[in-house]
Design a protein around this motif. Structure first.
Motif, short mmCIF file in Angstrom:
data_model
loop_
_atom_site.label_atom_id
_atom_site.label_comp_id
_atom_site.label_asym_id
_atom_site.label_seq_id
_atom_site.Cartn_x
_atom_site.Cartn_y
_atom_site.Cartn_z
N ASN A 220 -3.06 21.86 1.38
CA ASN A 220 -4.13 21.81 0.39
C ASN A 220 -5.36 21.22 1.07
O ASN A 220 -5.26 20.68 2.16
CB ASN A 220 -3.70 20.92 -0.78
N LYS B 67 -9.13 18.91 0.52
CA LYS B 67 -9.97 18.06 -0.32
C LYS B 67 -11.43 18.26 0.08
O LYS B 67 -11.79 18.14 1.25
CB LYS B 67 -9.60 16.59 -0.16
N ARG C 275 -5.28 25.07 -4.61
CA ARG C 275 -5.01 24.18 -3.47
C ARG C 275 -6.26 23.45 -3.00
O ARG C 275 -6.30 22.92 -1.89
CB ARG C 275 -4.39 24.98 -2.31
N THR C 276 -7.28 23.40 -3.85
CA THR C 276 -8.52 22.70 -3.52
C THR C 276 -8.78 21.62 -4.55
O THR C 276 -8.70 21.86 -5.74
CB THR C 276 -9.71 23.69 -3.50
N VAL C 277 -9.11 20.43 -4.06
CA VAL C 277 -9.42 19.30 -4.93
C VAL C 277 -10.71 18.65 -4.45
O VAL C 277 -10.98 18.60 -3.25
CB VAL C 277 -8.25 18.28 -4.96
N TRP C 278 -11.52 18.19 -5.40
CA TRP C 278 -12.75 17.51 -5.04
C TRP C 278 -12.50 16.01 -4.98
O TRP C 278 -11.74 15.45 -5.77
CB TRP C 278 -13.86 17.80 -6.05
N LYS D 210 -9.56 23.15 -12.26
CA LYS D 210 -8.56 22.89 -11.22
C LYS D 210 -9.17 22.04 -10.10
O LYS D 210 -8.61 21.01 -9.72
CB LYS D 210 -8.01 24.19 -10.64
N ILE D 211 -10.31 22.46 -9.60
CA ILE D 211 -10.94 21.78 -8.47
C ILE D 211 -11.38 20.36 -8.84
O ILE D 211 -11.25 19.43 -8.04
CB ILE D 211 -12.13 22.61 -7.95
N GLU E 272 -7.45 19.16 -12.23
CA GLU E 272 -6.08 19.60 -12.42
C GLU E 272 -5.28 19.68 -11.12
O GLU E 272 -4.10 19.33 -11.09
CB GLU E 272 -6.05 20.95 -13.15
N THR E 273 -5.91 20.13 -10.05
CA THR E 273 -5.20 20.20 -8.76
C THR E 273 -4.83 18.81 -8.27
O THR E 273 -3.72 18.59 -7.79
CB THR E 273 -6.05 20.95 -7.72
N ALA E 274 -5.72 17.85 -8.45
CA ALA E 274 -5.43 16.46 -8.05
C ALA E 274 -4.27 15.89 -8.87
O ALA E 274 -3.39 15.21 -8.32
CB ALA E 274 -6.67 15.58 -8.22
#
Length: 127
Positions: free
Chosen positions: A43, A45, A76-79, A113-114, A117-119
């Motif tokens: 993933n 960040k 698979r991307t998180v901020w 998500k970004i 939700e992804t986190a």
């Protein structure tokens, strides 16, 4: 090496640290990111994007953000803010505004998500 641990979740910090902004540097970054994005347990960040320039500007960050999301997908991307380090050259509010503007063309589902939700899934948060 990562492929040897398919059950382990990896999170690549700072969108792969795209420090070298020359044409060759950008090409090398993309090549490496595509190799990592091909591994389903990796993933990414979106954090520290202004660290190497010591500034936060939408025109510089948008391409990096969108290219990263294109390769890894919103699932698979998180901020992440990388605060307090980035506080040296920008405010938290300005940084959030830049990221929101950069991802504005994406669907509302992908933006959710970004930005959260992804986190929650990656870090197994009980929110």
């Amino acid at each position: 090496m990562i492929a040897s641990f398919p059950e382990t979740t990896f999170v690549l910090e700072h969108a792969g640290m795209a420090e070298d902004q020359t044409a060759a540097g950008k090409a090398a970054w993309r090549e490496g990111m595509e190799l990592l994005a091909a591994l389903p347990n990796v993933n990414v960040k979106l954090s520290g994007l202004g660290t190497f320039r010591r500034r936060a500007r939408i025109d510089e960050m948008r391409p990096l953000i969108l290219d990263t999301i294109e390769m890894f997908g919103a699932d698979r991307t998180v901020w992440g803010s990388n605060f307090p380090i980035e506080k040296l050259w920008t405010s938290y509010g300005d940084l959030v505004a830049i990221v929101k503007e950069a991802i504005a063309p994406l669907s509302s589902q992908d933006r959710r998500k970004i930005l959260g939700e992804t986190a929650i899934r990656l870090y197994q948060l009980n929110v």
